[in-house]
Design a protein around this motif. Structure first.
Motif, short mmCIF file in Angstrom:
data_model
loop_
_atom_site.label_atom_id
_atom_site.label_comp_id
_atom_site.label_asym_id
_atom_site.label_seq_id
_atom_site.Cartn_x
_atom_site.Cartn_y
_atom_site.Cartn_z
N PHE A 153 0.81 -1.22 0.00
CA PHE A 153 0.00 0.00 0.00
C PHE A 153 0.85 1.27 0.00
O PHE A 153 0.37 2.34 -0.33
CB PHE A 153 -0.99 0.02 1.17
CG PHE A 153 -0.38 -0.18 2.54
CD1 PHE A 153 0.21 0.87 3.22
CD2 PHE A 153 -0.43 -1.42 3.16
CE1 PHE A 153 0.75 0.69 4.48
CE2 PHE A 153 0.11 -1.61 4.42
CZ PHE A 153 0.71 -0.55 5.10
N ALA A 167 0.75 -6.01 -3.29
CA ALA A 167 -0.62 -5.51 -3.40
C ALA A 167 -1.55 -6.63 -3.85
O ALA A 167 -2.69 -6.74 -3.40
CB ALA A 167 -0.68 -4.33 -4.37
N GLY A 168 -1.05 -7.49 -4.75
CA GLY A 168 -1.84 -8.64 -5.19
C GLY A 168 -2.14 -9.59 -4.05
O GLY A 168 -3.25 -10.13 -3.94
N MET A 170 -2.39 -8.77 -0.93
CA MET A 170 -3.39 -8.11 -0.09
C MET A 170 -4.79 -8.28 -0.68
O MET A 170 -5.74 -8.61 0.03
CB MET A 170 -3.05 -6.63 0.06
CG MET A 170 -1.79 -6.36 0.86
SD MET A 170 -1.41 -4.59 0.99
CE MET A 170 -2.80 -4.03 1.99
N SER A 171 -4.93 -8.06 -1.98
CA SER A 171 -6.23 -8.19 -2.62
C SER A 171 -6.74 -9.63 -2.54
O SER A 171 -7.93 -9.88 -2.28
CB SER A 171 -6.14 -7.74 -4.07
OG SER A 171 -7.39 -7.83 -4.71
N LEU A 172 -5.84 -10.59 -2.78
CA LEU A 172 -6.22 -12.00 -2.67
C LEU A 172 -6.71 -12.30 -1.26
O LEU A 172 -7.74 -12.99 -1.08
CB LEU A 172 -5.02 -12.87 -3.02
CG LEU A 172 -5.17 -14.38 -2.78
CD1 LEU A 172 -6.31 -14.95 -3.62
CD2 LEU A 172 -3.86 -15.10 -3.08
N SER A 173 -6.02 -11.80 -0.24
CA SER A 173 -6.39 -12.08 1.14
C SER A 173 -7.74 -11.48 1.50
O SER A 173 -8.56 -12.11 2.18
CB SER A 173 -5.31 -11.56 2.09
OG SER A 173 -4.05 -12.14 1.80
N GLU A 174 -7.99 -10.27 1.02
CA GLU A 174 -9.29 -9.64 1.27
C GLU A 174 -10.42 -10.42 0.60
O GLU A 174 -11.50 -10.59 1.17
CB GLU A 174 -9.26 -8.19 0.78
CG GLU A 174 -8.36 -7.29 1.61
CD GLU A 174 -8.14 -5.93 0.98
OE1 GLU A 174 -8.40 -5.79 -0.23
OE2 GLU A 174 -7.69 -5.02 1.69
N THR A 175 -10.15 -10.90 -0.60
CA THR A 175 -11.14 -11.72 -1.31
C THR A 175 -11.41 -13.01 -0.54
O THR A 175 -12.57 -13.43 -0.38
CB THR A 175 -10.66 -12.04 -2.73
OG1 THR A 175 -10.40 -10.82 -3.43
CG2 THR A 175 -11.70 -12.85 -3.49
N TYR A 241 -5.94 -7.93 9.10
CA TYR A 241 -4.67 -7.25 8.90
C TYR A 241 -3.83 -7.31 10.17
O TYR A 241 -4.34 -7.06 11.26
CB TYR A 241 -4.90 -5.76 8.58
CG TYR A 241 -5.58 -5.49 7.27
CD1 TYR A 241 -4.85 -5.42 6.09
CD2 TYR A 241 -6.95 -5.28 7.20
CE1 TYR A 241 -5.46 -5.17 4.88
CE2 TYR A 241 -7.59 -5.02 5.99
CZ TYR A 241 -6.83 -4.96 4.84
OH TYR A 241 -7.45 -4.70 3.65
#
Length: 283
Positions: A153, A167-168, A170-175, A241
């Motif tokens: 970030f 960043a990828g 992070m996005s994967l983890s949020e998904t 997080y």
């Protein structure tokens, strides 16, 4: 320490990638102190074996398994060996393996460096989730810890490939957090800044940038052991997080409150950073 009745890390059947050094080794040893059985995976078999010795000295049991997380076939084989050793699905997967990259701007970094960075740092995590989550879902329990970075970030200059890879993650983890809601599984992502590890010696970091980062980490970096403890405790508490350092939390807040100013300040700091002048042309 989290009460044992709520802990998912005490007595875990855990798989840790990149367990041969740094944060991965710290995860494995801390899990051992919590009574875990740990599959210690690393691309370097000798390093994995050395971590197993530390795991056993800390009171756990370990199994060294060589694995290149950039290979889907390797990660599938790691899953199969883990299922065999645990006699069932693991209860914790830590996608930690990664490499450092940086020192060149977009258009100057070689495409080979981009591909290598994304293959290990992003695809390695994707492969881990792809191959392990179905068996964990079938068992109806467990969790995943994905090691990202504040770089995901912060978006610092001359670190594009590394930033994009994290960043990828992070996005994967949020998904995953959205997809796993109500399943009995949970996901946590770790986003540190400087940690006292050997990642700055990676072959994809320009030498001057590596030296600067290593000196900063030595001066103000957090120990991998503390990072591992905080992350495992955060996972036990159900946190998505874990941002262990104050500087990372400050960057996180500043970017969300003033995103345009954050980018401008980042650009200024990039021009002031002690990187060598870049050669003309694309590497």
């Amino acid at each position: 320490m989290i009460g044992l009745s709520r802990s998912k890390t005490s007595g875990a059947a855990a798989v840790v990638t990149g367990a041969g050094s740094g944060i991965g080794r710290a995860f494995a040893v801390e899990l051992a102190r919590r009574g875990a059985r740990v599959v210690c995976s690393d691309i370097n078999q000798d390093s994995a074996q050395a971590t197993v010795a530390l795991v056993e000295a800390a009171g756990g049991t370990g199994l060294p398994v060589p694995c290149d997380v950039g290979s889907s076939e390797n990660v599938a084989a790691l899953r199969d060996r883990s299922l065999e050793w645990f006699d069932g699905a693991p209860t914790l997967l830590i996608n930690n393996a990664g490499i450092g990259a940086g020192g060149h701007s977009v258009g100057r970094s070689s495409l080979a460096d981009w591909e290598r960075t994304l293959q290990i740092n992003l695809w390695g995590v994707i492969y881990g989730c792809h191959h392990f989550l179905p068996v964990m879902k079938q068992a109806g329990r467990g969790g995943v810890i994905n090691v990202a970075s504040a770089a995901g970030f912060a978006a610092g200059p001359r670190m594009a490939a590394y930033n994009v890879s994290k960043a990828g993650v992070m996005s994967l983890s949020e998904t995953l957090a959205a997809e796993l809601a109500g399943t009995g599984l949970r996901v946590t992502m770790l986003c540190p800044t400087f940690v006292k590890t050997n990642i700055f010696s990676g072959e994809l970091i320009e030498a001057s940038a590596a030296g600067t980062a290593s000196r900063i980490a030595g001066f103000m970096g957090m120990s991998p052991e503390k990072v591992a403890r905080m992350t495992l405790d955060g996972h036990d508490r159900g946190r998505l997080y874990v941002v262990p350092q104050l500087d990372a939390r400050a960057i996180w807040l500043a970017k969300r409150l003033t995103p345009t100013s954050h980018a401008r300040v980042g650009g200024l700091l990039g021009r002031l950073a002690p990187f060598p002048p870049e050669e003309e042309g694309i590497r």
